[in-house]
Design a protein around this motif. Sequence first.
Motif, PDB file in Angstrom:
ATOM      1  N   ARG A  39       1.076  -1.191   0.054  1.00  0.00           N
ATOM      2  CA  ARG A  39      -0.052  -0.106   0.004  1.00  0.00           C
ATOM      3  C   ARG A  39       0.961   1.227  -0.037  1.00  0.00           C
ATOM      4  O   ARG A  39       0.482   2.141  -0.794  1.00  0.00           O
ATOM      5  CB  ARG A  39      -0.929   0.085   1.285  1.00  0.00           C
ATOM      6  CG  ARG A  39      -2.231  -0.701   1.040  1.00  0.00           C
ATOM      7  CD  ARG A  39      -3.100  -0.738   2.131  1.00  0.00           C
ATOM      8  NE  ARG A  39      -4.409  -1.179   2.198  1.00  0.00           N
ATOM      9  CZ  ARG A  39      -4.964  -2.054   3.141  1.00  0.00           C
ATOM     10  NH1 ARG A  39      -4.174  -2.348   3.941  1.00  0.00           N
ATOM     11  NH2 ARG A  39      -6.192  -2.652   2.777  1.00  0.00           N
ATOM     12  N   THR A  40       1.777   1.274   0.828  1.00  0.00           N
ATOM     13  CA  THR A  40       2.938   2.159   0.815  1.00  0.00           C
ATOM     14  C   THR A  40       4.148   1.967  -0.057  1.00  0.00           C
ATOM     15  O   THR A  40       5.003   1.379   0.030  1.00  0.00           O
ATOM     16  CB  THR A  40       3.361   2.558   2.180  1.00  0.00           C
ATOM     17  OG1 THR A  40       2.396   2.751   3.169  1.00  0.00           O
ATOM     18  CG2 THR A  40       4.394   3.757   2.113  1.00  0.00           C
ATOM     19  N   PRO A  41       3.922   2.547  -1.413  1.00  0.00           N
ATOM     20  CA  PRO A  41       5.085   2.100  -2.648  1.00  0.00           C
ATOM     21  C   PRO A  41       6.475   2.244  -2.264  1.00  0.00           C
ATOM     22  O   PRO A  41       7.322   1.368  -2.513  1.00  0.00           O
ATOM     23  CB  PRO A  41       4.639   3.058  -3.681  1.00  0.00           C
ATOM     24  CG  PRO A  41       3.271   3.347  -3.530  1.00  0.00           C
ATOM     25  CD  PRO A  41       3.142   3.660  -2.086  1.00  0.00           C
ATOM     26  N   ALA A  42       6.616   3.310  -1.202  1.00  0.00           N
ATOM     27  CA  ALA A  42       8.252   3.485  -1.002  1.00  0.00           C
ATOM     28  C   ALA A  42       8.653   2.288  -0.262  1.00  0.00           C
ATOM     29  O   ALA A  42       9.845   2.164  -0.299  1.00  0.00           O
ATOM     30  CB  ALA A  42       8.156   4.785   0.048  1.00  0.00           C
ATOM     31  N   ARG A  43       8.162   1.388   0.489  1.00  0.00           N
ATOM     32  CA  ARG A  43       8.358   0.270   1.138  1.00  0.00           C
ATOM     33  C   ARG A  43       9.089  -0.667  -0.053  1.00  0.00           C
ATOM     34  O   ARG A  43       9.798  -1.649   0.183  1.00  0.00           O
ATOM     35  CB  ARG A  43       7.402  -0.427   1.886  1.00  0.00           C
ATOM     36  CG  ARG A  43       7.366   0.320   3.293  1.00  0.00           C
ATOM     37  CD  ARG A  43       6.290  -0.663   4.035  1.00  0.00           C
ATOM     38  NE  ARG A  43       6.180   0.390   5.286  1.00  0.00           N
ATOM     39  CZ  ARG A  43       5.358  -0.316   6.351  1.00  0.00           C
ATOM     40  NH1 ARG A  43       4.687  -1.279   6.172  1.00  0.00           N
ATOM     41  NH2 ARG A  43       5.158   0.586   7.534  1.00  0.00           N
ATOM     42  N   ALA A  44       8.824  -0.626  -1.273  1.00  0.00           N
ATOM     43  CA  ALA A  44       9.176  -1.697  -2.265  1.00  0.00           C
ATOM     44  C   ALA A  44      10.574  -0.942  -2.756  1.00  0.00           C
ATOM     45  O   ALA A  44      11.255  -1.832  -3.755  1.00  0.00           O
ATOM     46  CB  ALA A  44       8.265  -1.591  -3.562  1.00  0.00           C
ATOM     47  N   ALA A  45      10.951   0.139  -2.418  1.00  0.00           N
ATOM     48  CA  ALA A  45      12.117   0.760  -3.193  1.00  0.00           C
ATOM     49  C   ALA A  45      13.379  -0.181  -3.346  1.00  0.00           C
ATOM     50  O   ALA A  45      14.187  -0.232  -4.112  1.00  0.00           O
ATOM     51  CB  ALA A  45      12.294   2.286  -2.824  1.00  0.00           C
ATOM     52  N   SER A  46      13.663  -0.482  -2.028  1.00  0.00           N
ATOM     53  CA  SER A  46      14.751  -1.331  -1.797  1.00  0.00           C
ATOM     54  C   SER A  46      15.042  -2.723  -2.352  1.00  0.00           C
ATOM     55  O   SER A  46      15.867  -3.018  -2.863  1.00  0.00           O
ATOM     56  CB  SER A  46      15.329  -1.634  -0.305  1.00  0.00           C
ATOM     57  OG  SER A  46      14.278  -2.262   0.404  1.00  0.00           O
ATOM     58  N   LEU A  47      13.744  -3.227  -2.367  1.00  0.00           N
ATOM     59  CA  LEU A  47      13.450  -4.435  -2.959  1.00  0.00           C
ATOM     60  C   LEU A  47      13.666  -4.424  -4.712  1.00  0.00           C
ATOM     61  O   LEU A  47      14.214  -5.312  -5.233  1.00  0.00           O
ATOM     62  CB  LEU A  47      12.211  -5.189  -2.934  1.00  0.00           C
ATOM     63  CG  LEU A  47      11.956  -5.572  -1.282  1.00  0.00           C
ATOM     64  CD1 LEU A  47      10.773  -5.788  -1.122  1.00  0.00           C
ATOM     65  CD2 LEU A  47      12.994  -6.726  -1.129  1.00  0.00           C
ATOM     66  N   ALA A  48      13.243  -3.229  -5.274  1.00  0.00           N
ATOM     67  CA  ALA A  48      13.418  -2.760  -6.708  1.00  0.00           C
ATOM     68  C   ALA A  48      14.754  -2.805  -6.867  1.00  0.00           C
ATOM     69  O   ALA A  48      15.318  -3.357  -8.133  1.00  0.00           O
ATOM     70  CB  ALA A  48      12.381  -1.710  -6.992  1.00  0.00           C
ATOM     71  N   ILE A  49      15.860  -2.252  -6.349  1.00  0.00           N
ATOM     72  CA  ILE A  49      17.059  -2.113  -6.487  1.00  0.00           C
ATOM     73  C   ILE A  49      17.710  -3.561  -6.644  1.00  0.00           C
ATOM     74  O   ILE A  49      18.523  -3.715  -7.130  1.00  0.00           O
ATOM     75  CB  ILE A  49      17.738  -1.140  -5.188  1.00  0.00           C
ATOM     76  CG1 ILE A  49      17.335   0.268  -5.265  1.00  0.00           C
ATOM     77  CG2 ILE A  49      19.115  -1.266  -5.588  1.00  0.00           C
ATOM     78  CD1 ILE A  49      17.814   1.059  -4.281  1.00  0.00           C
ATOM     79  N   GLU A  50      17.101  -4.350  -5.664  1.00  0.00           N
ATOM     80  CA  GLU A  50      17.676  -5.567  -5.550  1.00  0.00           C
ATOM     81  C   GLU A  50      17.347  -6.763  -6.653  1.00  0.00           C
ATOM     82  O   GLU A  50      17.686  -7.946  -6.731  1.00  0.00           O
ATOM     83  CB  GLU A  50      17.333  -6.272  -4.091  1.00  0.00           C
ATOM     84  CG  GLU A  50      17.967  -5.637  -3.068  1.00  0.00           C
ATOM     85  CD  GLU A  50      17.599  -6.054  -1.761  1.00  0.00           C
ATOM     86  OE1 GLU A  50      17.224  -7.488  -1.484  1.00  0.00           O
ATOM     87  OE2 GLU A  50      17.581  -5.388  -0.846  1.00  0.00           O
ATOM     88  N   GLY A  51      16.341  -6.211  -7.305  1.00  0.00           N
ATOM     89  CA  GLY A  51      15.873  -6.845  -8.757  1.00  0.00           C
ATOM     90  C   GLY A  51      14.182  -7.385  -8.668  1.00  0.00           C
ATOM     91  O   GLY A  51      13.747  -8.017  -9.438  1.00  0.00           O
ATOM     92  N   ALA A  52      13.517  -6.948  -7.807  1.00  0.00           N
ATOM     93  CA  ALA A  52      12.143  -7.340  -7.581  1.00  0.00           C
ATOM     94  C   ALA A  52      11.256  -6.251  -8.697  1.00  0.00           C
ATOM     95  O   ALA A  52      11.695  -4.985  -8.861  1.00  0.00           O
ATOM     96  CB  ALA A  52      11.310  -7.036  -6.374  1.00  0.00           C
ATOM     97  N   LYS A  53      10.261  -6.816  -9.171  1.00  0.00           N
ATOM     98  CA  LYS A  53       9.269  -6.175  -9.906  1.00  0.00           C
ATOM     99  C   LYS A  53       8.312  -5.399  -9.103  1.00  0.00           C
ATOM    100  O   LYS A  53       7.789  -6.023  -8.397  1.00  0.00           O
ATOM    101  CB  LYS A  53       8.771  -6.752 -11.170  1.00  0.00           C
ATOM    102  CG  LYS A  53       7.819  -6.081 -11.937  1.00  0.00           C
ATOM    103  CD  LYS A  53       7.109  -6.983 -13.192  1.00  0.00           C
ATOM    104  CE  LYS A  53       5.905  -6.539 -13.827  1.00  0.00           C
ATOM    105  NZ  LYS A  53       5.336  -6.941 -14.808  1.00  0.00           N
ATOM    106  N   VAL A  54       7.936  -4.166  -9.242  1.00  0.00           N
ATOM    107  CA  VAL A  54       7.192  -3.666  -8.195  1.00  0.00           C
ATOM    108  C   VAL A  54       5.862  -3.383  -9.061  1.00  0.00           C
ATOM    109  O   VAL A  54       5.842  -2.646 -10.193  1.00  0.00           O
ATOM    110  CB  VAL A  54       7.534  -2.225  -7.758  1.00  0.00           C
ATOM    111  CG1 VAL A  54       6.595  -1.596  -6.738  1.00  0.00           C
ATOM    112  CG2 VAL A  54       8.904  -2.492  -6.958  1.00  0.00           C
ATOM    113  N   ALA A  55       4.933  -4.058  -8.764  1.00  0.00           N
ATOM    114  CA  ALA A  55       3.567  -3.594  -9.378  1.00  0.00           C
ATOM    115  C   ALA A  55       2.757  -2.377  -8.848  1.00  0.00           C
ATOM    116  O   ALA A  55       2.852  -2.184  -7.766  1.00  0.00           O
ATOM    117  CB  ALA A  55       2.738  -4.836  -8.954  1.00  0.00           C
ATOM    118  N   ASP A  56       2.067  -1.914  -9.739  1.00  0.00           N
ATOM    119  CA  ASP A  56       1.288  -0.576  -9.423  1.00  0.00           C
ATOM    120  C   ASP A  56      -0.144  -0.802  -8.575  1.00  0.00           C
ATOM    121  O   ASP A  56      -0.521   0.029  -7.929  1.00  0.00           O
ATOM    122  CB  ASP A  56       0.868   0.137 -10.925  1.00  0.00           C
ATOM    123  CG  ASP A  56       2.175   0.874 -11.464  1.00  0.00           C
ATOM    124  OD1 ASP A  56       3.153   1.024 -10.513  1.00  0.00           O
ATOM    125  OD2 ASP A  56       1.974   0.586 -12.540  1.00  0.00           O
TER     126      ASP A  56
END
Length: 293
Positions: A39-56
């Motif tokens: 729900r809070t997109p900012a929490r996904a930022a570090s995982l995106a750097i590590e290779g996760a795809k962040v869904a909208d």
Amino acid sequence: MPQNTVENTPVTMLGLGAMGTALARTWLAAGHPLTVWNRTPARAASLAIEGAKVADSAAEAVAANTLIVLCLLDDTSVDEVLADTDLVDRDLVNLTTGNPAQARARAEWARARGARYLDGGIMAVPPMIGAPDTGGYVFYSGSRDLFERHQATLNVPAGATYVGADAGFAALHDVALLSAMYGMFAGAAHAFALIRKEDIDPAALAPLLADWLAAMAPAVHQTAAQLASGDYTEGVVSNLAMQVAGTPTFLSTAEQQGVSPELLSPYFELMRRRLAEGKGEESLTGVIDLLVH
């Protein structure tokens, strides 16, 4: 080194609190393609750097993979997050903390929406995830076929332990073990309270207390054996009558030390009730029957 991602099941992770993030990070480190949403997109930022795809959106995240893992705030959050998602032919693994009735209802809810379902109870805190030597594990209940299909993936963050086809059993095992833990904490709290006003270093008592609790822990096996056999006198060394006779010492010591007996008194009262039923030769196992309505 990460494993070959071609061989690893893709995972969608919904919920990136401390536990959800820890789970997500271990799947990423093991080479599992990972889609995340929070729900809070900012929490996904570090995982995106590590290779996760962040869904909208949660719907987009669910559409991305067959295996969907939820680790949300509560059961109500599951309804809210999955309200507009298509769960047909999805494998739903719910690690959101809840009670057995909620798990059973959620399993029916998932089946009605075309999904397969596993419920989970996490016996770990976030630092134990991805650290097998710490002893953390997760209870799973529901579809055995689904568990076996994804067991290797579920084993990545913490050991996966299947406890039955009843979807409520994972939550029940979780709460049963945690209830025993709180009982232990209550006893330890009373022990430290007794010495609180004395010239006794709590750090000196701590190893004695830890060793004593560890020595007493195997008694649960005798309790289980007695419950299975129905003979609560089997192998008894210190019977109920003897232990009830000793309870005034605990209560008077607490009074002398200015310590409330409220953590001990309810259990002692149950012991006295069982003794009044003429069960003095038993162990303490009979107290369990007084708790079950």
